[in-house]
Enzyme design. Structure first.
Site, PDB file in Angstrom:
ATOM      1  N   ASN A   1      15.202   3.137 -26.537  1.00 29.72           N
ATOM      2  CA  ASN A   1      16.545   2.579 -26.368  1.00 29.72           C
ATOM      3  C   ASN A   1      16.366   1.168 -25.845  1.00 29.72           C
ATOM      4  O   ASN A   1      15.615   0.977 -24.897  1.00 29.72           O
ATOM      5  CB  ASN A   1      17.333   3.347 -25.309  1.00 29.72           C
ATOM      6  CG  ASN A   1      17.655   4.764 -25.742  1.00 29.72           C
ATOM      7  OD1 ASN A   1      17.909   5.009 -26.920  1.00 29.72           O
ATOM      8  ND2 ASN A   1      17.639   5.689 -24.809  1.00 29.72           N
TER       9      ASN A   1
ATOM     10  N   HIS B   1      10.303   0.425 -21.753  1.00 28.22           N
ATOM     11  CA  HIS B   1       9.789   1.789 -21.908  1.00 28.22           C
ATOM     12  C   HIS B   1      10.366   2.456 -23.138  1.00 28.22           C
ATOM     13  O   HIS B   1      11.453   2.122 -23.598  1.00 28.22           O
ATOM     14  CB  HIS B   1      10.123   2.644 -20.675  1.00 28.22           C
ATOM     15  CG  HIS B   1      11.592   2.931 -20.536  1.00 28.22           C
ATOM     16  ND1 HIS B   1      12.494   2.019 -20.044  1.00 28.22           N
ATOM     17  CD2 HIS B   1      12.322   4.039 -20.857  1.00 28.22           C
ATOM     18  CE1 HIS B   1      13.705   2.539 -20.051  1.00 28.22           C
ATOM     19  NE2 HIS B   1      13.643   3.763 -20.547  1.00 28.22           N
TER      20      HIS B   1
ATOM     21  N   GLN C   1      10.551   6.604 -24.953  1.00 27.38           N
ATOM     22  CA  GLN C   1      10.598   7.987 -24.474  1.00 27.38           C
ATOM     23  C   GLN C   1      10.131   8.920 -25.571  1.00 27.38           C
ATOM     24  O   GLN C   1      10.079   8.546 -26.739  1.00 27.38           O
ATOM     25  CB  GLN C   1      12.043   8.381 -24.131  1.00 27.38           C
ATOM     26  CG  GLN C   1      12.688   7.562 -23.061  1.00 27.38           C
ATOM     27  CD  GLN C   1      13.993   8.212 -22.582  1.00 27.38           C
ATOM     28  OE1 GLN C   1      14.066   9.409 -22.377  1.00 27.38           O
ATOM     29  NE2 GLN C   1      15.025   7.409 -22.424  1.00 27.38           N
TER      30      GLN C   1
ATOM     31  N   CYS D   1      12.064  -0.393  -8.947  1.00 31.67           N
ATOM     32  CA  CYS D   1      11.835   0.047 -10.318  1.00 31.67           C
ATOM     33  C   CYS D   1      10.770   1.131 -10.314  1.00 31.67           C
ATOM     34  O   CYS D   1       9.637   0.885  -9.916  1.00 31.67           O
ATOM     35  CB  CYS D   1      11.396  -1.133 -11.180  1.00 31.67           C
ATOM     36  SG  CYS D   1      10.857  -0.602 -12.814  1.00 31.67           S
TER      37      CYS D   1
HETATM   38  N1  UDP Z   1      13.400   8.415 -15.191  1.00 33.88           N
HETATM   39  C1  UDP Z   1      12.147   8.855 -14.800  1.00 33.88           C
HETATM   40  N2  UDP Z   1      11.693   8.562 -13.537  1.00 33.88           N
HETATM   41  C2  UDP Z   1      12.447   7.868 -12.644  1.00 33.88           C
HETATM   42  C3  UDP Z   1      13.716   7.414 -13.040  1.00 33.88           C
HETATM   43  C4  UDP Z   1      14.171   7.712 -14.329  1.00 33.88           C
HETATM   44  O1  UDP Z   1      11.459   9.499 -15.583  1.00 33.88           O
HETATM   45  O2  UDP Z   1      12.004   7.644 -11.527  1.00 33.88           O
HETATM   46  C5  UDP Z   1      13.860   8.690 -16.559  1.00 33.88           C
HETATM   47  C6  UDP Z   1      15.300   9.118 -16.695  1.00 33.88           C
HETATM   48  O3  UDP Z   1      15.422  10.512 -16.610  1.00 33.88           O
HETATM   49  C7  UDP Z   1      15.703   8.588 -18.062  1.00 33.88           C
HETATM   50  C8  UDP Z   1      14.682   7.515 -18.369  1.00 33.88           C
HETATM   51  O4  UDP Z   1      13.773   7.483 -17.259  1.00 33.88           O
HETATM   52  O5  UDP Z   1      15.617   9.613 -19.031  1.00 33.88           O
HETATM   53  C9  UDP Z   1      15.285   6.145 -18.555  1.00 33.88           C
HETATM   54  O6  UDP Z   1      15.607   6.092 -19.879  1.00 33.88           O
HETATM   55  P1  UDP Z   1      16.641   5.140 -20.590  1.00 33.88           P
HETATM   56  O7  UDP Z   1      17.175   4.166 -19.626  1.00 33.88           O
HETATM   57  O8  UDP Z   1      15.969   4.594 -21.799  1.00 33.88           O
HETATM   58  O9  UDP Z   1      17.764   6.072 -21.144  1.00 33.88           O
HETATM   59  P2  UDP Z   1      18.380   7.453 -20.657  1.00 33.88           P
HETATM   60  O10 UDP Z   1      17.369   8.509 -20.942  1.00 33.88           O
HETATM   61  O11 UDP Z   1      18.682   7.270 -19.195  1.00 33.88           O
HETATM   62  O12 UDP Z   1      19.612   7.603 -21.487  1.00 33.88           O
HETATM   63 ZN    ZN Z   2       9.685  -2.520 -13.394  1.00 37.84          ZN
END
Ligand code: UDP
Ligand code: ZN
Ligand code: ZN
Length: 318
Positions: free
Chosen positions: A131, A144, A146, A31
């Site tokens: 989300n 998390h 965003q 993770c």
């Molecule tokens: N992400 C990041 N670092 C990592 C892996 C993923 O910043 O090492 C970001 C990825 O680009 C994504 C977000 O973490 O935008 C995970 O967000 P989420 O699952 O809520 O939704 P997504 O943006 O993928 O639709």
């Molecule tokens: Zn974690």
């Protein structure tokens, strides 16, 4: 490669980027947001990280000549995408499992992001969102949120601004304050209230259990909140998520968005608010934004909002 492409039919920008395709899809056994990961380290409660696969970048230099345009309009994808890691604990399912203290720290992180984004003249609008749930399509389960610090004002936000400006001009009053007044007077759709916030289902709900949080004080930005309002915001967010997770006796997948005013316009008529779009209509049924919703951006509502608000009120009491 990243750029913004303008849609002259709707007046919207599309954020185009090849890097987004590289983001990991539900990695197993690792993770990136847990303490001790490559970018996180140890000894933190809440962590704000740059998104590793950002569609916007403050140093964006694509397209090379945004002014040199043919028929189609392009712009540089200038901005910032970030992650708010809300707790070091990987297995927390939602914000209602955070302590009030921890939730306050999350609110304070939102405030810091707002403060920083507001200082950059290239940023027109900040959207902080969350989300939740695999049904929504989250790629990482560690709790998390965003943020996207955008170089333009999104269409939906522009509509809200235009309509509340018009209402203010015609009635000398904030449209959001007026909605609050109406909701409090009728009391039909109120789910919860503390000293500084009201949680209610809007009269015009799209999603079966859509829930909005309005601060009672007329403010435009999270950065205007005082100590008590920060604590009460943490409270109402915990109550909202607990309510949604109690409703069907299971975790509720949802999208949450924090709507603040834009940075580079005078918008004292505008009013900070938070919207939750929970996607379940039943314990095992999802309300999809499908045919009519996606083609026209207009929703049908199965049932009566007032009845569903009553169910939420009941869940909230529990
Ligand atoms: N992400 C990041 N670092 C990592 C892996 C993923 O910043 O090492 C970001 C990825 O680009 C994504 C977000 O973490 O935008 C995970 O967000 P989420 O699952 O809520 O939704 P997504 O943006 O993928 O639709
Ligand atoms: Zn974690
Ligand atoms: Zn107001």
């Amino acid at each position: 490669m990243r750029e913004l492409r303008y849609n002259p039919l709707t007046g919207q920008w599309v954020m185009v980027s090849a890097v987004r395709k590289k983001r990991p899809w539900r990695p197993e056994g690792y993770c990136p947001f847990c303490p001790g990961a490559e970018e996180t380290g140890y000894g933190w409660d809440v962590l704000v990280l740059p998104n590793r696969y950002p569609v916007l970048d403050l140093s964006a230099d694509n397209p090379e000549n945004p002014e040199d345009k043919g028929f189609y309009k392009k712009a540089r994808a200038v901005g910032k995408c970030g992650i708010i890691v809300e707790t070091p604990e990987h297995n927390v399912e939602d914000l209602d499992e955070l302590s009030l203290e921890q939730m306050k720290r999350v609110v304070e992180a939102w405030m810091r992001i707002t403060e920083q984004s507001s200082k950059d003249k290239r940023i027109a609008y900040l959207m902080i969102f969350r989300n939740k749930g695999k049904e929504i399509g989250v790629s990482l389960t560690h709790p998390h949120g965003q943020f996207y610090a955008l170089p333009f004002i999104p269409l939906k936000v522009r509509l809200k601004i235009d309509n509340s400006r018009k209402y203010y001009r015609n009635n000398g009053k904030c449209l959001f304050c007026r909605i609050l007044e109406e909701e409090l007077a009728s009391n039909e759709r109120i789910i919860y209230e503390n000293q500084d916030y009201v949680l209610f289902m809007p009269f015009f709900a799209n999603w079966p259990f859509e829930s909005h949080i309005y601060p009672k004080r007329h403010v435009q930005f999270l950065t205007q909140l005082n100590r008590r309002e920060i604590e009460n915001l943490a409270d109402v967010i915990r109550v909202t998520t607990a309510t949604l997770n109690t409703l069907f006796g299971r975790q509720m997948p949802y999208i949450m968005g924090i709507f603040q005013a834009p940075f580079n316009e005078r918008t004292e008529f505008y009013h900070l608010h938070i919207e939750f779009y929970p996607i379940l209509r039943d314990a095992s049924k999802i309300k999809y934004a499908a045919g009519i919703e996606t083609t026209t951006w207009e929703f049908t509502y199965d049932g009566l909002p007032e009845e569903n608000a009553e169910r939420l009120r009941e869940a909230c009491r529990t």
